[in-house]
Write a protein that holds these residues in place. Structure first.
Motif, PDB file in Angstrom:
ATOM      1  N   ASP A  78       0.303 -19.428 -23.941  1.00 48.09           N
ATOM      2  CA  ASP A  78       1.339 -20.116 -23.180  1.00 48.09           C
ATOM      3  C   ASP A  78       0.882 -21.548 -22.957  1.00 48.09           C
ATOM      4  OD1 ASP A  78      -0.635 -19.890 -21.199  1.00 48.09           O
ATOM      5  OD2 ASP A  78       0.230 -17.997 -20.498  1.00 48.09           O
ATOM      6  N   ARG A  79       1.572 -22.249 -22.071  1.00 48.15           N
ATOM      7  CA  ARG A  79       1.238 -23.643 -21.812  1.00 48.15           C
ATOM      8  C   ARG A  79       0.221 -23.821 -20.686  1.00 48.15           C
ATOM      9  NH1 ARG A  79       4.532 -27.711 -23.928  1.00 48.15           N
ATOM     10  NH2 ARG A  79       6.175 -26.957 -25.295  1.00 48.15           N
ATOM     11  N   GLU A  80      -0.397 -22.760 -20.241  1.00 52.47           N
ATOM     12  CA  GLU A  80      -1.435 -22.880 -19.228  1.00 52.47           C
ATOM     13  C   GLU A  80      -2.602 -23.692 -19.792  1.00 52.47           C
ATOM     14  OE1 GLU A  80      -2.698 -19.219 -17.591  1.00 52.47           O
ATOM     15  OE2 GLU A  80      -0.678 -18.542 -17.083  1.00 52.47           O
ATOM     16  N   PRO A  81      -3.204 -24.542 -18.953  1.00 50.35           N
ATOM     17  CA  PRO A  81      -4.299 -25.384 -19.453  1.00 50.35           C
ATOM     18  C   PRO A  81      -5.538 -24.577 -19.802  1.00 50.35           C
ATOM     19  CG  PRO A  81      -4.106 -25.575 -17.063  1.00 50.35           C
ATOM     20  CD  PRO A  81      -2.913 -24.775 -17.529  1.00 50.35           C
ATOM     21  N   MET A  82      -6.269 -25.081 -20.770  1.00 52.03           N
ATOM     22  CA  MET A  82      -7.569 -24.536 -21.114  1.00 52.03           C
ATOM     23  C   MET A  82      -8.609 -25.464 -20.485  1.00 52.03           C
ATOM     24  SD  MET A  82      -9.513 -22.332 -22.669  1.00 52.03           S
ATOM     25  CE  MET A  82      -8.390 -21.506 -23.821  1.00 52.03           C
ATOM     26  N   PRO A  83      -9.187 -25.068 -19.351  1.00 54.91           N
ATOM     27  CA  PRO A  83     -10.084 -25.984 -18.632  1.00 54.91           C
ATOM     28  C   PRO A  83     -11.229 -26.477 -19.509  1.00 54.91           C
ATOM     29  CG  PRO A  83      -9.592 -24.016 -17.318  1.00 54.91           C
ATOM     30  CD  PRO A  83      -9.066 -23.765 -18.699  1.00 54.91           C
ATOM     31  N   VAL A  84     -11.413 -27.796 -19.515  1.00 54.89           N
ATOM     32  CA  VAL A  84     -12.507 -28.387 -20.267  1.00 54.89           C
ATOM     33  C   VAL A  84     -13.842 -27.834 -19.786  1.00 54.89           C
ATOM     34  CG1 VAL A  84     -13.761 -30.557 -20.667  1.00 54.89           C
ATOM     35  CG2 VAL A  84     -11.261 -30.495 -20.878  1.00 54.89           C
ATOM     36  N   CYS A 109      -7.986 -33.330 -25.090  1.00 51.92           N
ATOM     37  CA  CYS A 109      -9.429 -33.078 -25.050  1.00 51.92           C
ATOM     38  C   CYS A 109     -10.235 -34.221 -25.649  1.00 51.92           C
ATOM     39  CB  CYS A 109      -9.742 -31.772 -25.792  1.00 51.92           C
ATOM     40  SG  CYS A 109      -8.974 -30.305 -25.062  1.00 51.92           S
ATOM     41  N   ASN A 110      -9.654 -35.423 -25.719  1.00 48.95           N
ATOM     42  CA  ASN A 110     -10.363 -36.541 -26.351  1.00 48.95           C
ATOM     43  C   ASN A 110     -11.688 -36.856 -25.660  1.00 48.95           C
ATOM     44  OD1 ASN A 110      -8.940 -37.533 -28.659  1.00 48.95           O
ATOM     45  ND2 ASN A 110      -7.289 -38.175 -27.306  1.00 48.95           N
ATOM     46  N   GLU A 111     -11.737 -36.645 -24.357  1.00 43.92           N
ATOM     47  CA  GLU A 111     -12.954 -36.983 -23.615  1.00 43.92           C
ATOM     48  C   GLU A 111     -14.078 -35.996 -23.905  1.00 43.92           C
ATOM     49  OE1 GLU A 111     -15.786 -36.279 -20.462  1.00 43.92           O
ATOM     50  OE2 GLU A 111     -14.005 -35.036 -20.727  1.00 43.92           O
ATOM     51  N   ALA A 112     -13.719 -34.763 -24.287  1.00 41.89           N
ATOM     52  CA  ALA A 112     -14.716 -33.699 -24.429  1.00 41.89           C
ATOM     53  C   ALA A 112     -15.019 -33.317 -25.868  1.00 41.89           C
ATOM     54  CB  ALA A 112     -14.253 -32.462 -23.660  1.00 41.89           C
ATOM     55  N   ILE A 113     -14.118 -33.627 -26.802  1.00 47.49           N
ATOM     56  CA  ILE A 113     -14.260 -33.113 -28.162  1.00 47.49           C
ATOM     57  C   ILE A 113     -15.542 -33.608 -28.826  1.00 47.49           C
ATOM     58  CG2 ILE A 113     -12.936 -35.015 -29.180  1.00 47.49           C
ATOM     59  CD1 ILE A 113     -12.914 -31.304 -30.277  1.00 47.49           C
ATOM     60  N   GLY A 114     -16.035 -34.776 -28.431  1.00 47.66           N
ATOM     61  CA  GLY A 114     -17.255 -35.309 -29.025  1.00 47.66           C
ATOM     62  C   GLY A 114     -18.469 -34.430 -28.757  1.00 47.66           C
ATOM     63  N   ARG A 115     -18.655 -34.018 -27.511  1.00 52.88           N
ATOM     64  CA  ARG A 115     -19.814 -33.186 -27.192  1.00 52.88           C
ATOM     65  C   ARG A 115     -19.647 -31.774 -27.741  1.00 52.88           C
ATOM     66  NH1 ARG A 115     -17.604 -34.454 -22.066  1.00 52.88           N
ATOM     67  NH2 ARG A 115     -16.570 -32.710 -21.005  1.00 52.88           N
ATOM     68  N   TRP A 116     -18.414 -31.281 -27.824  1.00 55.14           N
ATOM     69  CA  TRP A 116     -18.193 -29.955 -28.419  1.00 55.14           C
ATOM     70  C   TRP A 116     -18.550 -29.979 -29.904  1.00 55.14           C
ATOM     71  CZ3 TRP A 116     -12.589 -29.172 -26.148  1.00 55.14           C
ATOM     72  CH2 TRP A 116     -12.679 -29.035 -24.757  1.00 55.14           C
ATOM     73  N   PRO A 141     -14.322 -36.537 -33.906  1.00 57.61           N
ATOM     74  CA  PRO A 141     -15.490 -37.403 -34.128  1.00 57.61           C
ATOM     75  C   PRO A 141     -16.133 -37.150 -35.484  1.00 57.61           C
ATOM     76  CG  PRO A 141     -16.056 -35.611 -32.650  1.00 57.61           C
ATOM     77  CD  PRO A 141     -14.577 -35.513 -32.885  1.00 57.61           C
ATOM     78  N   SER A 142     -16.996 -38.076 -35.882  1.00 60.14           N
ATOM     79  CA  SER A 142     -17.608 -38.013 -37.209  1.00 60.14           C
ATOM     80  C   SER A 142     -18.589 -36.853 -37.353  1.00 60.14           C
ATOM     81  CB  SER A 142     -18.337 -39.332 -37.512  1.00 60.14           C
ATOM     82  OG  SER A 142     -19.346 -39.589 -36.544  1.00 60.14           O
ATOM     83  N   ASP A 143     -18.978 -36.203 -36.242  1.00 59.34           N
ATOM     84  CA  ASP A 143     -19.871 -35.044 -36.343  1.00 59.34           C
ATOM     85  C   ASP A 143     -19.247 -33.932 -37.180  1.00 59.34           C
ATOM     86  OD1 ASP A 143     -22.182 -35.779 -34.674  1.00 59.34           O
ATOM     87  OD2 ASP A 143     -20.714 -35.854 -33.066  1.00 59.34           O
ATOM     88  N   LEU A 144     -17.936 -33.928 -37.289  1.00 64.36           N
ATOM     89  CA  LEU A 144     -17.270 -32.930 -38.125  1.00 64.36           C
ATOM     90  C   LEU A 144     -17.843 -32.939 -39.535  1.00 64.36           C
ATOM     91  CD1 LEU A 144     -14.948 -30.974 -38.997  1.00 64.36           C
ATOM     92  CD2 LEU A 144     -13.560 -33.032 -39.375  1.00 64.36           C
ATOM     93  N   PHE A 145     -18.153 -34.116 -40.051  1.00 67.04           N
ATOM     94  CA  PHE A 145     -18.554 -34.249 -41.451  1.00 67.04           C
ATOM     95  C   PHE A 145     -20.033 -33.933 -41.673  1.00 67.04           C
ATOM     96  CE2 PHE A 145     -14.861 -36.843 -40.548  1.00 67.04           C
ATOM     97  CZ  PHE A 145     -13.977 -36.337 -41.479  1.00 67.04           C
TER      98      PHE A 145
END
Length: 275
Positions: A78-84, A109-116, A141-145
């Motif tokens: 659903d549209r419930e948030p997924m807490p960072v 999640c732009n603020e958190a996706i880097g550390r994840w 972020p570039s860590d994906l690559f």
């Protein structure tokens, strides 16, 4: 929780496999907690992440079992948030490899996706599925690559800036991209840098000019987007769906009919004898 687990047919099969002939269940015995670690792992990967974490209160034998499962699924139906904070906590306490990670959320999640992504890139990730359903797209972020063991990549609602050092995902077999922006590399070049690719799905995208797909091992193809022309070099392609989503008549006329320039779609499909 224990009742839930005992009512699960999958768990009953496990109990049978470990010797139900000699297993006599009673209300007093805790046979579930005495299961081998690999069977506990099979149980936990079938539960939502919150239920997985709650198993730590069952007994001391379950306390840390969930912290080493290789598959993490954090999805909202659903549209419930997924807490960072929840995602942060799960990744920070996890031990061992993370082979599969699925996240589906309406949150930004732009603020958190880097550390994840940094954590995932150092834990042998093979199956990465990130779906952001909100209006604003998430910047990957570039860590994906650095995730060179990837075999499946499934992104939705993402902006992907490919760095110059990227040499391709050499083990990738499934690539699904939806509502995405790709920069730093041509989409066709990005696809051709994945030589083992077998399953490709592209949707809700715009590709100026010709969409060139060079994938010698591709077997399944799904395209739903805006593009002027199509060139397929996919000799093993066996099934597919190609849809032009644009309402722009210039796109449709150029793509499917013989106008000033003959469309390549007819010749592209005509040479695929495995279809």
């Amino acid at each position: 929780m224990l009742i839930l687990l005992l009512n699960d047919p999958f768990i009953l099969v496990i109990l049978f496999d470990i010797g139900c002939n000699s297993l006599k269940l009673s209300m007093d015995a805790d046979y579930i907690s005495d299961l081998p670690a690999y069977l506990k792992e099979k149980i936990l990967v079938k539960l939502p992440i919150k239920e997985v974490a709650r198993t730590s209160i069952l007994s001391s034998k379950w306390k840390d079992s969930w912290k080493s499962i290789p598959s993490l699924v954090l999805e909202r139906k659903d549209r419930e948030p997924m807490p960072v904070k929840l995602v942060d906590n799960v990744l920070m306490v996890h031990r061992g490899p993370i082979l599969e990670f699925k996240l589906s959320t309406y949150d930004n999640c732009n603020e958190a996706i880097g550390r994840w992504m940094l954590i995932l890139s150092t834990n042998g990730i093979r199956d990465l599925q990130l779906r952001f359903w909100g209006y604003q797209r998430c910047n990957i972020p570039s860590d994906l690559f650095s995730c060179l063991a990837l075999e499946r990549l499934d992104f939705s609602g993402c902006t992907i800036d490919v760095p110059q050092f990227f040499q391709g995902f050499k083990l990738l077999r499934t690539l699904w991209l939806s509502r995405f922006d790709l920069s730093g590399i041509n989409l066709g070049n990005f696809i051709s840098s994945c030589p083992l690719l077998e399953n490709l799905a592209l949707s809700n995208f715009v590709q100026p000019g010709c969409l060139h797909i060079l994938a010698p091992n591709l077997r399944k193809l799904h395209i739903w987007g805006e593009f002027h022309d199509l060139c397929l070099q996919t000799p093993k392609l066996a099934s597919g769906c190609i849809c032009l989503s644009s309402n722009n008549r210039d796109y449709q006329k150029f793509s499917v009919a013989k106008s000033g320039n003959e469309s390549n779609i007819s010749s592209a499909l005509g040479c695929l004898h495995n279809i």
